[in-house]
Scaffold this motif. Structure first.
Motif, PDB file in Angstrom:
ATOM      1  N   SER A  73      10.540   1.872  -8.635  1.00  0.00           N
ATOM      2  CA  SER A  73       9.452   1.819  -9.620  1.00  0.00           C
ATOM      3  C   SER A  73       9.460   0.528 -10.407  1.00  0.00           C
ATOM      4  O   SER A  73       8.405   0.034 -10.804  1.00  0.00           O
ATOM      5  N   ALA A  74      10.621  -0.046 -10.632  1.00  0.00           N
ATOM      6  CA  ALA A  74      10.701  -1.290 -11.392  1.00  0.00           C
ATOM      7  C   ALA A  74      10.099  -2.452 -10.600  1.00  0.00           C
ATOM      8  O   ALA A  74       9.495  -3.360 -11.170  1.00  0.00           O
ATOM      9  N   LYS A  75      10.268  -2.419  -9.273  1.00  0.00           N
ATOM     10  CA  LYS A  75       9.751  -3.497  -8.423  1.00  0.00           C
ATOM     11  C   LYS A  75       8.396  -3.151  -7.819  1.00  0.00           C
ATOM     12  O   LYS A  75       7.799  -3.983  -7.130  1.00  0.00           O
ATOM     13  N   HIS A  76       7.920  -1.930  -8.057  1.00  0.00           N
ATOM     14  CA  HIS A  76       6.628  -1.489  -7.533  1.00  0.00           C
ATOM     15  C   HIS A  76       6.583  -1.552  -6.020  1.00  0.00           C
ATOM     16  O   HIS A  76       5.642  -2.089  -5.417  1.00  0.00           O
ATOM     17  N   THR A  77       7.618  -1.040  -5.398  1.00  0.00           N
ATOM     18  CA  THR A  77       7.677  -0.986  -3.947  1.00  0.00           C
ATOM     19  C   THR A  77       7.887   0.453  -3.491  1.00  0.00           C
ATOM     20  O   THR A  77       8.425   1.282  -4.228  1.00  0.00           O
ATOM     21  N   VAL A  78       7.453   0.726  -2.280  1.00  0.00           N
ATOM     22  CA  VAL A  78       7.667   2.037  -1.664  1.00  0.00           C
ATOM     23  C   VAL A  78       8.019   1.821  -0.211  1.00  0.00           C
ATOM     24  O   VAL A  78       7.530   0.878   0.424  1.00  0.00           O
ATOM     25  N   SER A  79       8.906   2.669   0.301  1.00  0.00           N
ATOM     26  CA  SER A  79       9.339   2.567   1.689  1.00  0.00           C
ATOM     27  C   SER A  79       9.220   3.927   2.370  1.00  0.00           C
ATOM     28  O   SER A  79       9.185   4.964   1.711  1.00  0.00           O
ATOM     29  N   LEU A  80       9.156   3.873   3.675  1.00  0.00           N
ATOM     30  CA  LEU A  80       9.106   5.097   4.469  1.00  0.00           C
ATOM     31  C   LEU A  80      10.065   4.932   5.636  1.00  0.00           C
ATOM     32  O   LEU A  80       9.834   4.092   6.508  1.00  0.00           O
ATOM     33  N   GLN A  81      11.127   5.683   5.629  1.00  0.00           N
ATOM     34  CA  GLN A  81      12.076   5.696   6.744  1.00  0.00           C
ATOM     35  C   GLN A  81      11.645   6.789   7.715  1.00  0.00           C
ATOM     36  O   GLN A  81      11.540   7.952   7.322  1.00  0.00           O
ATOM     37  N   MET A  82      11.411   6.389   8.944  1.00  0.00           N
ATOM     38  CA  MET A  82      10.900   7.320   9.947  1.00  0.00           C
ATOM     39  C   MET A  82      11.923   7.430  11.082  1.00  0.00           C
ATOM     40  O   MET A  82      12.218   6.425  11.729  1.00  0.00           O
ATOM     41  N   ASN A  83      12.437   8.616  11.291  1.00  0.00           N
ATOM     42  CA  ASN A  83      13.436   8.862  12.339  1.00  0.00           C
ATOM     43  C   ASN A  83      12.882   9.828  13.373  1.00  0.00           C
ATOM     44  O   ASN A  83      11.957  10.593  13.116  1.00  0.00           O
ATOM     45  N   ASN A  84      13.486   9.771  14.552  1.00  0.00           N
ATOM     46  CA  ASN A  84      13.101  10.666  15.640  1.00  0.00           C
ATOM     47  C   ASN A  84      11.585  10.654  15.849  1.00  0.00           C
ATOM     48  O   ASN A  84      10.937  11.704  15.867  1.00  0.00           O
ATOM     49  N   LEU A  85      11.067   9.472  16.011  1.00  0.00           N
ATOM     50  CA  LEU A  85       9.612   9.319  16.145  1.00  0.00           C
ATOM     51  C   LEU A  85       9.110   9.903  17.455  1.00  0.00           C
ATOM     52  O   LEU A  85       9.759   9.796  18.500  1.00  0.00           O
ATOM     53  N   THR A  86       7.951  10.512  17.388  1.00  0.00           N
ATOM     54  CA  THR A  86       7.288  11.088  18.549  1.00  0.00           C
ATOM     55  C   THR A  86       5.951  10.387  18.773  1.00  0.00           C
ATOM     56  O   THR A  86       5.414   9.759  17.850  1.00  0.00           O
ATOM     57  N   PRO A  87       5.405  10.469  19.977  1.00  0.00           N
ATOM     58  CA  PRO A  87       4.146   9.762  20.274  1.00  0.00           C
ATOM     59  C   PRO A  87       3.002  10.120  19.326  1.00  0.00           C
ATOM     60  O   PRO A  87       2.124   9.274  19.087  1.00  0.00           O
ATOM     61  N   ASP A  88       3.003  11.326  18.770  1.00  0.00           N
ATOM     62  CA  ASP A  88       1.904  11.681  17.875  1.00  0.00           C
ATOM     63  C   ASP A  88       1.996  10.978  16.525  1.00  0.00           C
ATOM     64  O   ASP A  88       1.110  11.146  15.682  1.00  0.00           O
ATOM     65  N   ALA A  89       3.037  10.201  16.306  1.00  0.00           N
ATOM     66  CA  ALA A  89       3.133   9.375  15.100  1.00  0.00           C
ATOM     67  C   ALA A  89       2.393   8.048  15.259  1.00  0.00           C
ATOM     68  O   ALA A  89       2.305   7.281  14.303  1.00  0.00           O
ATOM     69  N   THR A  90       1.888   7.788  16.451  1.00  0.00           N
ATOM     70  CA  THR A  90       1.125   6.565  16.692  1.00  0.00           C
ATOM     71  C   THR A  90      -0.121   6.567  15.819  1.00  0.00           C
ATOM     72  O   THR A  90      -0.943   7.484  15.892  1.00  0.00           O
ATOM     73  N   ALA A  91      -0.227   5.531  14.974  1.00  0.00           N
ATOM     74  CA  ALA A  91      -1.328   5.478  14.022  1.00  0.00           C
ATOM     75  C   ALA A  91      -1.239   4.174  13.234  1.00  0.00           C
ATOM     76  O   ALA A  91      -0.241   3.450  13.331  1.00  0.00           O
ATOM     77  N   VAL A  92      -2.271   3.922  12.464  1.00  0.00           N
ATOM     78  CA  VAL A  92      -2.202   2.868  11.450  1.00  0.00           C
ATOM     79  C   VAL A  92      -1.719   3.522  10.164  1.00  0.00           C
ATOM     80  O   VAL A  92      -2.296   4.525   9.727  1.00  0.00           O
ATOM     81  N   TYR A  93      -0.682   2.967   9.580  1.00  0.00           N
ATOM     82  CA  TYR A  93      -0.089   3.517   8.368  1.00  0.00           C
ATOM     83  C   TYR A  93      -0.528   2.682   7.171  1.00  0.00           C
ATOM     84  O   TYR A  93      -0.399   1.449   7.175  1.00  0.00           O
ATOM     85  N   TYR A  94      -1.019   3.378   6.166  1.00  0.00           N
ATOM     86  CA  TYR A  94      -1.561   2.718   4.971  1.00  0.00           C
ATOM     87  C   TYR A  94      -0.701   3.039   3.752  1.00  0.00           C
ATOM     88  O   TYR A  94      -0.376   4.212   3.499  1.00  0.00           O
ATOM     89  N   CYS A  95      -0.372   2.006   3.028  1.00  0.00           N
ATOM     90  CA  CYS A  95       0.289   2.178   1.743  1.00  0.00           C
ATOM     91  C   CYS A  95      -0.746   2.648   0.723  1.00  0.00           C
ATOM     92  O   CYS A  95      -1.906   2.209   0.757  1.00  0.00           O
ATOM     93  N   TYR A  96      -0.300   3.509  -0.176  1.00  0.00           N
ATOM     94  CA  TYR A  96      -1.205   4.139  -1.138  1.00  0.00           C
ATOM     95  C   TYR A  96      -0.595   4.102  -2.529  1.00  0.00           C
ATOM     96  O   TYR A  96       0.620   4.279  -2.689  1.00  0.00           O
ATOM     97  N   ALA A  97      -1.438   3.873  -3.504  1.00  0.00           N
ATOM     98  CA  ALA A  97      -0.996   3.922  -4.898  1.00  0.00           C
ATOM     99  C   ALA A  97      -2.064   4.597  -5.726  1.00  0.00           C
ATOM    100  O   ALA A  97      -3.260   4.391  -5.504  1.00  0.00           O
TER     101      ALA A  97
END
Length: 126
Positions: A73-97
């Protein structure tokens, strides 16, 4: 307006892992919620994971136990760790605030509602 810039997308094999990052900028004082949405070809944009200032997380059922959202929160960053990915995760990923307070040149605060990054492509395949 706040700017959100994503990084970390790419091609990964099924079962693999990826980490997305997003940095917000624009004279930010605070952000209430940050997170990630995604849009697969031919589908509507959907929530992946969000994290608010009270550390409340929301995950799509399809990613629970495999994806982890975190933020600085101090640096205004967000991360997403994604494990065991499957083909249905194929997409464009958008950061949101949401709930962004920005300082103005007049010394006051300006509030923004939903803000979006430009997106980063993830392809899960062999």
């Amino acid at each position: 307006q706040v700017q959100l810039v994503e990084s970390g997308g790419g091609l990964v094999q099924p079962g693999g892992s990826l980490r997305l990052s997003c940095a917000a900028s624009g004279n930010i004082f605070s952000i209430f919620t940050m997170g990630w949405y995604r849009q697969a070809p031919g589908k509507q944009r959907e929530l992946v994971a969000t994290l608010d200032n009270s550390k409340q997380t929301t995950y799509a059922d399809s990613v629970k136990g495999r994806f982890t959202v975190s933020r600085d929160s101090a640096k205004h960053t967000v991360s997403l760790q994604m494990n065991n990915l499957t083909p249905d995760a194929t997409a464009v990923y958008y950061c949101y605030a949401n709930g962004v307070l920005r300082r103005t040149s007049a010394g006051t605060f300006s509030a923004d509602n939903d803000s979006w990054g430009r997106g980063t492509q993830i392809i899960v395949g062999s």
